[in-house]
Scaffold this motif. Structure first.
Motif, short mmCIF file in Angstrom:
data_model
loop_
_atom_site.label_atom_id
_atom_site.label_comp_id
_atom_site.label_asym_id
_atom_site.label_seq_id
_atom_site.Cartn_x
_atom_site.Cartn_y
_atom_site.Cartn_z
N ILE A 147 43.77 41.89 13.52
CA ILE A 147 42.69 41.95 14.50
C ILE A 147 42.95 43.16 15.40
CG2 ILE A 147 43.83 40.44 16.18
CD1 ILE A 147 41.02 39.25 16.75
N THR A 148 41.87 43.79 15.84
CA THR A 148 42.02 44.91 16.77
C THR A 148 41.38 44.55 18.10
OG1 THR A 148 39.99 45.93 15.95
CG2 THR A 148 42.05 46.69 14.98
N GLY A 149 41.88 45.16 19.15
CA GLY A 149 41.35 44.90 20.47
C GLY A 149 42.10 45.69 21.53
N VAL A 150 41.84 45.33 22.76
CA VAL A 150 42.45 46.00 23.91
C VAL A 150 43.37 45.00 24.61
CG1 VAL A 150 41.98 47.10 26.14
CG2 VAL A 150 40.46 47.52 24.20
N ILE A 151 44.57 45.45 24.95
CA ILE A 151 45.50 44.57 25.66
C ILE A 151 44.94 44.32 27.06
CG2 ILE A 151 47.81 44.33 26.64
CD1 ILE A 151 48.85 46.02 24.32
N ASN A 152 44.65 43.05 27.34
CA ASN A 152 44.11 42.67 28.64
C ASN A 152 45.22 42.24 29.58
OD1 ASN A 152 42.89 40.16 30.37
ND2 ASN A 152 41.46 41.86 30.20
N ARG A 153 46.23 41.58 29.02
CA ARG A 153 47.36 41.12 29.83
C ARG A 153 48.60 41.07 28.95
NH1 ARG A 153 47.74 35.62 33.41
NH2 ARG A 153 49.63 36.22 34.47
N LYS A 154 49.72 41.42 29.54
CA LYS A 154 50.96 41.48 28.79
C LYS A 154 52.07 40.86 29.62
CE LYS A 154 53.57 45.20 28.59
NZ LYS A 154 54.41 46.31 28.24
N GLY A 155 52.90 40.06 28.98
CA GLY A 155 54.04 39.42 29.63
C GLY A 155 54.84 38.71 28.56
N ASP A 156 55.14 37.43 28.77
CA ASP A 156 55.79 36.64 27.73
C ASP A 156 54.84 36.39 26.57
OD1 ASP A 156 58.02 36.52 29.30
OD2 ASP A 156 57.58 34.52 30.11
N PHE A 157 53.57 36.62 26.79
CA PHE A 157 52.53 36.46 25.79
C PHE A 157 51.58 37.64 25.92
CE2 PHE A 157 51.35 34.34 29.67
CZ PHE A 157 50.05 34.75 29.88
#
Length: 124
Positions: free
Chosen positions: A60-70
């Motif tokens: 799947i392609t997309g834009v990273i909206n939030r990054k952390g442990d997940f």
């Protein structure tokens, strides 16, 4: 006066009957392996297909909206997908707002058991 009381009581009883009927039918879908009348039916291959889609690698392609442990990925469809990085997957090279191509296993939309990222790279 008695007529108004009788009409009010009738209205309350009618609303109660409608409410109880609606509550009784909300969970009235047939169980897996049953037809609409609730009779048991033979299910062949249905469970295997579900397992195959969760263990088979998908992209799947997309834009990273939030990054952390997940990772929360905003997909091209406008959906937000929560994903867990796999054992050897590092998200350190990416920042929020990056377009990425994610290879994963599991079922999208399952936040209780999120899909697991097996590879991630910048989208081209």
């Amino acid at each position: 006066m008695k007529l108004k009381s009788f009409i009010a009581l009738g209205t309350v009883l009618l609303m109660l009957a409608i409410f109880l009927t609606a509550c009784g039918q909300s969970n009235n879908k047939p169980a897996e392996g049953s037809d609409a009348s609730g009779n048991h039916t033979e299910v062949q291959g249905n469970n295997t297909e579900k397992q195959d889609s969760s263990t088979e690698a998908q992209v799947i392609t997309g834009v990273i909206n939030r990054k952390g442990d997940f990772l929360v990925l905003l997909t091209e469809d406008g959906d937000y997908q929560v994903m867990d990085p796999g054992e050897d997957i590092s998200l350190d090279a990416f920042t929020e707002g990056d377009s990425v191509k994610v290879t994963y296993t599991g079922q999208l939309g399952d936040e209780e058991n999120p899909p697991v990222i097996s590879a991630i790279e910048p989208a081209k």
